[in-house]
Design a protein around this motif. Structure first.
Motif, short mmCIF file in Angstrom:
data_model
loop_
_atom_site.label_atom_id
_atom_site.label_comp_id
_atom_site.label_asym_id
_atom_site.label_seq_id
_atom_site.Cartn_x
_atom_site.Cartn_y
_atom_site.Cartn_z
N ASN A 5 0.87 -1.17 0.00
CA ASN A 5 0.00 0.00 0.00
C ASN A 5 0.91 1.23 0.00
O ASN A 5 1.53 1.55 1.01
N PHE A 6 0.96 1.89 -1.15
CA PHE A 6 1.83 3.05 -1.27
C PHE A 6 1.15 4.33 -0.83
O PHE A 6 1.81 5.31 -0.54
N GLY A 7 -0.17 4.33 -0.75
CA GLY A 7 -0.91 5.46 -0.19
C GLY A 7 -0.69 6.76 -0.92
O GLY A 7 -0.40 6.80 -2.11
N ALA A 8 -0.80 7.85 -0.17
CA ALA A 8 -0.70 9.19 -0.74
C ALA A 8 0.62 9.83 -0.32
O ALA A 8 1.43 9.23 0.39
N ASN A 9 0.81 11.06 -0.74
CA ASN A 9 1.99 11.83 -0.37
C ASN A 9 2.14 11.84 1.16
O ASN A 9 1.17 11.96 1.89
N ASP A 10 3.35 11.71 1.63
CA ASP A 10 3.68 11.71 3.06
C ASP A 10 3.12 10.50 3.80
O ASP A 10 2.99 10.54 5.03
N SER A 11 2.78 9.44 3.10
CA SER A 11 2.32 8.20 3.74
C SER A 11 3.51 7.24 3.87
O SER A 11 4.39 7.20 3.01
N VAL A 12 3.51 6.47 4.93
CA VAL A 12 4.48 5.39 5.05
C VAL A 12 4.00 4.24 4.18
O VAL A 12 2.83 3.85 4.24
N THR A 13 4.87 3.70 3.36
CA THR A 13 4.51 2.56 2.53
C THR A 13 4.39 1.33 3.43
O THR A 13 5.28 1.05 4.22
N THR A 14 3.26 0.66 3.32
CA THR A 14 3.00 -0.51 4.15
C THR A 14 2.75 -1.73 3.27
O THR A 14 2.58 -1.63 2.06
N ALA A 15 2.72 -2.88 3.91
CA ALA A 15 2.32 -4.13 3.27
C ALA A 15 1.38 -4.83 4.25
O ALA A 15 1.56 -4.74 5.47
N VAL A 16 0.39 -5.50 3.70
CA VAL A 16 -0.54 -6.26 4.53
C VAL A 16 -0.45 -7.72 4.11
O VAL A 16 -0.63 -8.06 2.94
N PHE A 17 -0.14 -8.57 5.08
CA PHE A 17 -0.08 -10.02 4.87
C PHE A 17 -1.26 -10.63 5.58
O PHE A 17 -1.40 -10.49 6.80
N ASN A 18 -2.14 -11.29 4.83
CA ASN A 18 -3.28 -11.98 5.43
C ASN A 18 -2.89 -13.43 5.72
O ASN A 18 -2.53 -14.17 4.79
N LEU A 19 -2.94 -13.79 7.00
CA LEU A 19 -2.57 -15.13 7.43
C LEU A 19 -3.83 -15.92 7.74
O LEU A 19 -4.51 -15.65 8.74
N GLY A 20 -4.17 -16.87 6.88
CA GLY A 20 -5.36 -17.71 7.07
C GLY A 20 -5.04 -18.83 8.04
O GLY A 20 -4.31 -19.77 7.72
N ILE A 21 -5.56 -18.73 9.25
CA ILE A 21 -5.22 -19.68 10.32
C ILE A 21 -5.97 -20.98 10.11
O ILE A 21 -7.19 -21.00 10.00
N ASN A 22 -5.21 -22.08 10.07
CA ASN A 22 -5.78 -23.40 9.80
C ASN A 22 -5.66 -24.35 10.97
O ASN A 22 -5.82 -25.56 10.79
N SER A 23 -5.38 -23.86 12.13
CA SER A 23 -5.22 -24.73 13.30
C SER A 23 -5.83 -24.07 14.51
O SER A 23 -6.23 -22.90 14.47
N GLU A 24 -5.86 -24.83 15.57
CA GLU A 24 -6.17 -24.24 16.88
C GLU A 24 -5.09 -23.21 17.19
O GLU A 24 -3.95 -23.33 16.74
N VAL A 25 -5.45 -22.18 17.94
CA VAL A 25 -4.45 -21.24 18.44
C VAL A 25 -4.02 -21.77 19.81
O VAL A 25 -4.83 -21.87 20.74
N TYR A 26 -2.76 -22.15 19.91
CA TYR A 26 -2.22 -22.72 21.15
C TYR A 26 -1.60 -21.59 21.97
O TYR A 26 -0.75 -20.86 21.48
N GLU A 27 -2.05 -21.45 23.22
CA GLU A 27 -1.55 -20.38 24.08
C GLU A 27 -0.74 -20.94 25.22
O GLU A 27 -1.15 -21.88 25.91
N VAL A 28 0.44 -20.36 25.41
CA VAL A 28 1.26 -20.62 26.58
C VAL A 28 1.12 -19.37 27.45
O VAL A 28 1.71 -18.33 27.14
N PRO A 29 0.30 -19.41 28.50
CA PRO A 29 0.01 -18.21 29.27
C PRO A 29 1.23 -17.72 30.07
O PRO A 29 2.15 -18.49 30.36
N SER A 30 1.20 -16.46 30.41
CA SER A 30 2.22 -15.87 31.27
C SER A 30 2.32 -16.69 32.55
O SER A 30 1.31 -17.16 33.08
N ALA A 31 3.53 -16.88 33.01
CA ALA A 31 3.75 -17.68 34.21
C ALA A 31 4.90 -17.09 35.03
O ALA A 31 5.71 -16.32 34.52
N VAL A 32 4.98 -17.48 36.28
CA VAL A 32 6.06 -17.06 37.14
C VAL A 32 7.35 -17.72 36.64
O VAL A 32 7.36 -18.92 36.34
N THR A 33 8.42 -16.93 36.51
CA THR A 33 9.68 -17.50 36.05
C THR A 33 10.30 -18.31 37.18
O THR A 33 10.25 -17.93 38.34
N PRO A 34 10.92 -19.43 36.80
CA PRO A 34 11.51 -20.30 37.82
C PRO A 34 12.75 -19.69 38.46
O PRO A 34 13.39 -18.85 37.97
#
Length: 160
Positions: free
Chosen positions: A131-160
């Motif tokens: 996405n090059f946008g207009a004058n004075d815009s930051v050029t960006t890119a958008v990547f669409n990630l189609g998730i095909n699995s469960e989202v596995y979460e490792v929750p925050s924990a107390v460090t050993p």
């Protein structure tokens, strides 16, 4: 207070994987990842059930049931950097039909004695649009990630 901002959160792309090779947090954690740089927006991800409905003739009521679960499509917006190894990996992955291991490390440790939460999933890189946008815009890119699995979460924990 345990609510936090997104600032400091990082996303990584790993190798092409199959469900058999990456379907536990231990298997995902054992993989090698490359950080995607210049991330502006991580978008959203997580399971949502489809709605299945059934209309009963007897009482003229529609019944709703939960159907298949879909973790969504993550719209990852980055400041376009043609030399960033993570963005280069995403561009290469978009050209394939394979699923890739993705890791998101949230900056959500509630104290110095805790770890950050980590999310793992498999995704297809569905697109990589500039996405090059207009004058004075930051050029960006958008990547669409189609998730095909469960989202596995490792929750925050107390460090050993």
């Amino acid at each position: 207070m345990t609510v936090t901002t997104t600032s400091g959160t990082k996303i990584y792309i790993g190798p092409a994987v199959t469900a058999a090779a990456a379907d536990t947090t231990a298997e995902f954690a054992a993989l090698t990842y490359v950080e995607v740089g210049e991330v502006q927006n991580l978008g959203e991800f997580g399971d949502e059930s489809s709605s299945v409905s059934f209309a009963s003739i007897g009482d003229a009521r529609t019944r709703k049931l939960k159907g298949a679960r879909d973790a969504g499509t993550l719209a990852l917006t980055v400041g376009r950097d043609p030399l960033d190894v993570g963005q280069i990996a995403l561009k290469a992955a978009e050209k394939t039909k394979f699923e890739y291991a993705i890791k998101v490390v949230a900056a959500d440790a509630p104290s110095a004695g805790h770890t950050n939460s980590i999310f793992y999933f498999r995704a297809l890189v569905m697109s990589g649009r500039n996405n090059f946008g207009a004058n004075d815009s930051v050029t960006t890119a958008v990547f669409n990630l189609g998730i095909n699995s469960e989202v596995y979460e490792v929750p925050s924990a107390v460090t050993p």
